[in-house]
Design a protein around this motif. Structure first.
Motif, PDB file in Angstrom:
ATOM      1  N   SER A 171      47.886  52.794  30.853  1.00  0.00           N
ATOM      2  CA  SER A 171      47.114  51.801  31.590  1.00  0.00           C
ATOM      3  C   SER A 171      45.636  52.057  31.353  1.00  0.00           C
ATOM      4  O   SER A 171      45.243  53.126  30.888  1.00  0.00           O
ATOM      5  CB  SER A 171      47.409  51.860  33.095  1.00  0.00           C
ATOM      6  OG  SER A 171      46.876  53.056  33.654  1.00  0.00           O
ATOM      7  N   ALA A 172      44.830  51.072  31.656  1.00  0.00           N
ATOM      8  CA  ALA A 172      43.388  51.199  31.494  1.00  0.00           C
ATOM      9  C   ALA A 172      42.702  50.603  32.715  1.00  0.00           C
ATOM     10  O   ALA A 172      43.070  49.521  33.171  1.00  0.00           O
ATOM     11  CB  ALA A 172      42.920  50.482  30.229  1.00  0.00           C
ATOM     12  N   PRO A 173      41.707  51.285  33.264  1.00  0.00           N
ATOM     13  CA  PRO A 173      41.011  50.730  34.420  1.00  0.00           C
ATOM     14  C   PRO A 173      40.075  49.603  34.001  1.00  0.00           C
ATOM     15  O   PRO A 173      39.479  49.637  32.926  1.00  0.00           O
ATOM     16  CB  PRO A 173      40.214  51.931  34.957  1.00  0.00           C
ATOM     17  CG  PRO A 173      39.966  52.778  33.748  1.00  0.00           C
ATOM     18  CD  PRO A 173      41.163  52.604  32.865  1.00  0.00           C
ATOM     19  N   ARG A 174      39.974  48.617  34.860  1.00  0.00           N
ATOM     20  CA  ARG A 174      39.000  47.552  34.612  1.00  0.00           C
ATOM     21  C   ARG A 174      37.677  47.924  35.272  1.00  0.00           C
ATOM     22  O   ARG A 174      37.582  48.910  35.984  1.00  0.00           O
ATOM     23  CB  ARG A 174      39.511  46.219  35.156  1.00  0.00           C
ATOM     24  CG  ARG A 174      39.862  46.245  36.615  1.00  0.00           C
ATOM     25  CD  ARG A 174      40.210  44.862  37.146  1.00  0.00           C
ATOM     26  NE  ARG A 174      40.704  44.907  38.509  1.00  0.00           N
ATOM     27  CZ  ARG A 174      39.958  45.083  39.584  1.00  0.00           C
ATOM     28  NH1 ARG A 174      38.651  45.247  39.457  1.00  0.00           N
ATOM     29  NH2 ARG A 174      40.485  45.103  40.794  1.00  0.00           N
ATOM     30  N   GLU A 175      36.652  47.124  35.010  1.00  0.00           N
ATOM     31  CA  GLU A 175      35.344  47.416  35.574  1.00  0.00           C
ATOM     32  C   GLU A 175      35.367  47.348  37.099  1.00  0.00           C
ATOM     33  O   GLU A 175      36.140  46.593  37.694  1.00  0.00           O
ATOM     34  CB  GLU A 175      34.305  46.436  35.019  1.00  0.00           C
ATOM     35  CG  GLU A 175      33.959  46.671  33.554  1.00  0.00           C
ATOM     36  CD  GLU A 175      32.717  45.908  33.138  1.00  0.00           C
ATOM     37  OE1 GLU A 175      32.345  44.935  33.835  1.00  0.00           O
ATOM     38  OE2 GLU A 175      32.105  46.282  32.115  1.00  0.00           O
ATOM     39  N   PHE A 176      34.500  48.148  37.695  1.00  0.00           N
ATOM     40  CA  PHE A 176      34.379  48.154  39.151  1.00  0.00           C
ATOM     41  C   PHE A 176      33.472  47.025  39.614  1.00  0.00           C
ATOM     42  O   PHE A 176      32.459  46.730  38.987  1.00  0.00           O
ATOM     43  CB  PHE A 176      33.821  49.496  39.638  1.00  0.00           C
ATOM     44  CG  PHE A 176      34.838  50.344  40.347  1.00  0.00           C
ATOM     45  CD1 PHE A 176      35.909  50.884  39.654  1.00  0.00           C
ATOM     46  CD2 PHE A 176      34.747  50.596  41.707  1.00  0.00           C
ATOM     47  CE1 PHE A 176      36.854  51.651  40.300  1.00  0.00           C
ATOM     48  CE2 PHE A 176      35.675  51.368  42.367  1.00  0.00           C
ATOM     49  CZ  PHE A 176      36.740  51.895  41.662  1.00  0.00           C
ATOM     50  N   THR A 177      33.838  46.425  40.727  1.00  0.00           N
ATOM     51  CA  THR A 177      33.054  45.335  41.308  1.00  0.00           C
ATOM     52  C   THR A 177      32.684  45.682  42.750  1.00  0.00           C
ATOM     53  O   THR A 177      33.325  46.542  43.379  1.00  0.00           O
ATOM     54  CB  THR A 177      33.854  44.021  41.317  1.00  0.00           C
ATOM     55  OG1 THR A 177      34.957  44.149  42.242  1.00  0.00           O
ATOM     56  CG2 THR A 177      34.390  43.688  39.929  1.00  0.00           C
TER      57      THR A 177
END
Length: 803
Positions: free
Chosen positions: A165-171
């Protein structure tokens, strides 16, 4: 990115296990791990900075950040959080947003359904938009830093790669959702749900016996402060979701109490106040806390922060220090809703419910569409089924929002008592008793957080949602929140006992921690000696249980009366009569008492509640502690009567049965020789990583098990869950001691270490200190920081158009 957008497609359960095993067979190839190591030395140009930032990491890997402005300060905080704890941050975001099944598969679906019902993700955009512009800028700067760190990585953390898995950008909405998750874990909804189910299962008088009461003689923070059953319903989304969460990534963050106290200069060896704090929450790996030192114009603050959120939560600056303890506020209610199709009765009128369709991605399965209904009170958390005309909804103060980032930003910069009070007046939830001390000599405690005003008064059971008679009508003005300043005793303390006495004009709660810790702390602080940093650290390790004397006396009396019946009674009387009431690790007396008390709870309550509801009641210990202590005081309990036969066991018979059960348990677990029954052979702590739930990964990701002293009611808290193997669940998640005016002597420790990368030294280098009751200096002076520097990283603004 920095490692590729790895597939999140389906894979068989066995395939993941083989993948993990194969990867660890290559563990000797350190390059697989080392590609995850972030850059911590040299210079790095990153987009989004306004000016240069220096990050000095000391011998414990703690970053000391110096920036020229607030934007760059919070940018850099997000940057170091993501460098060291990205997987932890991503998992908390997924928990809060209900996105675990996307990587863990079907087993995590109930947890995702719970958090989709609660709607943290759905509420986050509106709550963030409601913040003042300054607070929004703080959160945006923090997220920019997180994303810049992610972009700088050579590879994702090992856990992400093993999960494919890969983390997406933080918002900013992620930060908001994580904040709701942290706060929700400290709310009192769990005990209310348990009491509601008990009310439906038990006869009325037995259910009444479970209802919590403030124990007579409990300490009070500000004793003189005065302020201007439906059938077929169950909060099953909650219980199923919490069970699923535990199977996948771990239990919901929750409080198990906390200690904080301060003494004035008159009782201090330094002549100025000294403050101590150790909040008691779950003990995962890595630690829930991240130590940090933030310096910019107008701020120089050291303390602990939550990865995934800006600012320092607990800590000190050159002028003040503060510590948090849970106020135990009853800040949530269940409403029994009367429904008709897509309408709900509200204040005597039918009004439409709001409906959300939540799309949940499930690894290896088709996407699930979950309908979620919202009433004017909040989300429906019992199933909405055809033909069912009632349901439970949840009203929680956290759904109303609030400016926690702004409050912490102001708290970190507060220079005196007035600025401190102004800062915490904006703290919305979870309600905290904040212990305070400053260089001017002031000490105090202020309850921060929104206290609900209830039209129908207090209650720990669900209330009718249709009539309008039980609505929340607002919150107590902050000026009426309980507080105490500079009492004549020369000390203040907070240990999850009532913030105010009977004269206080508003309902806060009826369910608090047992008074044992609070009484013990106050007794020590009442002594005539002058207190030092060292003495406060000793206090944080105190393991005396004076309040256990009554139960011990009862057990010894019953055992001595029955020595002719069994050798076990003679041995039990000898062991307990010789116990010094210290819950030390090497004590057979402590081991027998703890097991005996647990057997008492099981023998009194388990049969009537049933295994399932008994398990629900043990999610927090205080509910059954409260009921058991009152039964011991009375020498009787309605639960001793067999509902089917009508035969009632005597209390002495209950004690005898529980003693024999305890002796048999200890013989089976620890051997026939009672002299070898050390308490710490049972009472051990494991700092568990989500991957550590798999036996073949424990040695790499978990820290422990380690033997520890204390129990759930000693000053050094080592709480275990009723009905389990006595493994520690909740304890001191960090410790700090701050001598005001002598900041260079301040000390601190977290449970594991700063790094979330399991192969790094700082993954667990503070754990030996924590286990030994020790700590490290909290360096804040420039010269000290430089002398103890391990690495120095300079962040510079990246020129536009260059990479």
């Amino acid at each position: 990115m920095r490692g590729g957008n790895l597939s999140t497609g389906a894979c068989r359960k066995g395939g993941l296990r083989l993948l993990v095993a194969a990867l660890f067979l290559l563990a000797s190839c350190s390059s697989f791990f080392r590609t995850s190591v972030p850059q911590r030395e040299g210079s790095l140009a990153v987009p989004g900075l306004l000016g240069p930032v220096e990050i000095v990491r000391d011998a414990y890997g703690i970053p000391h950040i110096t920036a020229e402005n607030d934007h760059d300060l919070y940018f850099a905080q997000g940057f170091v959080h993501a460098q060291d704890r990205l997987f932890q941050m991503d998992m908390e975001r997924r928990v809060a947003r209900g996105e675990l099944a996307e990587i863990y598969g079907e087993k995590a679906l109930p947890a995702d359904r719970l958090f989709r019902h609660l709607g943290f993700s759905a509420r986050a955009p509106g709550l963030f938009a409601s913040l003042p512009e300054k607070s929004k800028a703080i959160v945006r700067s923090y997220c920019d830093g997180v994303n810049a760190a992610m972009a700088s990585l050579g590879a994702w953390p090992v856990e992400h790669r093993l999960l494919r898995s890969a983390p997406r950008e933080f918002t900013p909405e992620d930060v908001t959702a994580i904040g709701l998750l942290k706060s929700f874990g400290l709310a009192q909804w769990g005990d209310e749900a348990t009491l509601f189910q008990a009310r439906g299962k038990l006869p009325g008088e037995k259910a009444d016996e479970l209802m919590p009461q403030v124990i007579p003689g409990s300490p009070v923070i500000a004793p003189g402060f005065v302020a201007s059953k439906p059938s077929g319903l169950s909060p099953s989304v909650l219980s199923e979701g919490l069970a699923s969460l535990g199977r996948s990534v771990g239990a919901l963050p929750r409080a198990g109490g906390s200690n904080a106290w301060a003494v004035s200069g008159e009782k201090s060896a330094t002549g100025l106040p000294i403050l101590a704090n150790d909040p008691h929450i779950l003990l995962p790996c890595p630690s829930l806390w991240y130590e940090i030192h933030l310096v910019a114009p107008g701020v120089d603050v050291y303390g602990v922060s939550f990865p995934g959120a800006p600012c320092v939560v607990i800590g000190h600056n050159p002028d003040i220090a503060w510590g948090f303890t849970n106020a135990m506020l009853d800040d949530a209610d269940f409403f029994v809703e009367k429904m008709d199709g897509e309408h709900v009765m509200f204040r005597g009128k039918w009004v439409p419910m709001r409906k959300r369709l939540e799309k949940i991605r499930v690894r290896g399965k088709e996407e699930e569409t979950l309908p979620v209904w919202e009433t004017p009170h909040g989300p429906v958390i019992s199933p909405v089924l055809s033909g069912v005309s009632a349901a439970l909804s949840l009203r929680w103060v956290g759904f109303d929002g609030g400016d926690a980032p702004g409050a912490l930003h102001a708290l970190n910069r507060a220079r005196n008592r007035k600025e401190f009070v102004d800062a915490v007046s904006g703290f919305p939830h979870p309600a905290q008793n904040i212990v305070y001390a400053d260089r001017e000599g002031n000490i105090g405690v202020v309850m921060a957080g929104k206290i609900p005003l209830r039209k129908g008064g207090s209650g720990l059971l669900p209330v009718p949602g249709d009539t309008g008679e039980w609505e929340w009508t607002g919150t107590v003005p902050f000026s009426e929140n309980p507080r105490v300043w500079n009492p004549p005793e020369g000390f203040v303390a907070a240990a999850n006992f009532p913030p105010a006495g009977n004269s206080y004009g508003h309902y806060i709660s009826r369910l608090y921690e047992p008074p044992d810790r609070g009484k013990r702390i106050i007794r020590i602080l009442s002594e005539g000696e002058k207190f030092s940093v060292e003495k406060f650290e000793e206090m944080q390790q105190d393991i005396l249980r004076p309040d256990a004397a009554k139960a011990v006396s009862l057990a010894v009396r019953v055992a001595r009366q029955r020595v002719r019946e069994s050798q076990d009674f003679e041995d039990a009387a000898r062991i307990l009569s010789g116990w010094d009431l210290r819950v030390s690790g090497d004590s057979p007396g402590a081991a027998l008492f703890e097991v005996f008390y647990e057997k008492m709870i099981e023998n009194v309550f388990r049969d009537d509640l049933g295994p399932g509801l008994f398990g629900e009641a043990t999610r927090t210990s205080r509910l059954l502690w409260n009921a058991m202590d009152r039964a011991i005081d009375r020498g009787d309990s309605l639960f001793l009567e067999n509902t089917e036969t009508g035969v009632k066991e005597s209390f002495d018979d209950l004690v005898a049965r529980s003693l024999l059960d305890a002796m048999a348990f200890l013989t089976h677990r620890l051997g026939k020789d009672p002299s070898t029954w050390r308490w710490d052979r049972l009472h051990q702590v494991t700092f568990e990583h989500p991957f550590g739930r798999k036996w073949y990964l424990r040695r790499w990701f978990n820290i422990g098990p380690h033997p520890v002293q204390g129990d759930g009611r000693t000053v050094f808290k080592g709480e275990f869950r009723h009905g389990t193997d006595f493994s520690v669940l909740v304890g001191p998640s960090m410790r700090q001691v701050v001598p005001l005016g002598f900041r260079s002597r301040s000390r601190s420790v977290i449970t594991t270490g700063q790094s979330g990368h399991f192969f790094e030294w700082h993954y667990g280098d503070q754990n030996p200190l924590w286990l030994a009751g020790a700590s490290h200096l909290a360096w804040t002076e420039k010269m000290e920081i430089r002398e103890n520097a391990e690495s120095i990283l300079h962040l510079t603004p990246q020129e536009q158009g260059r990479s």
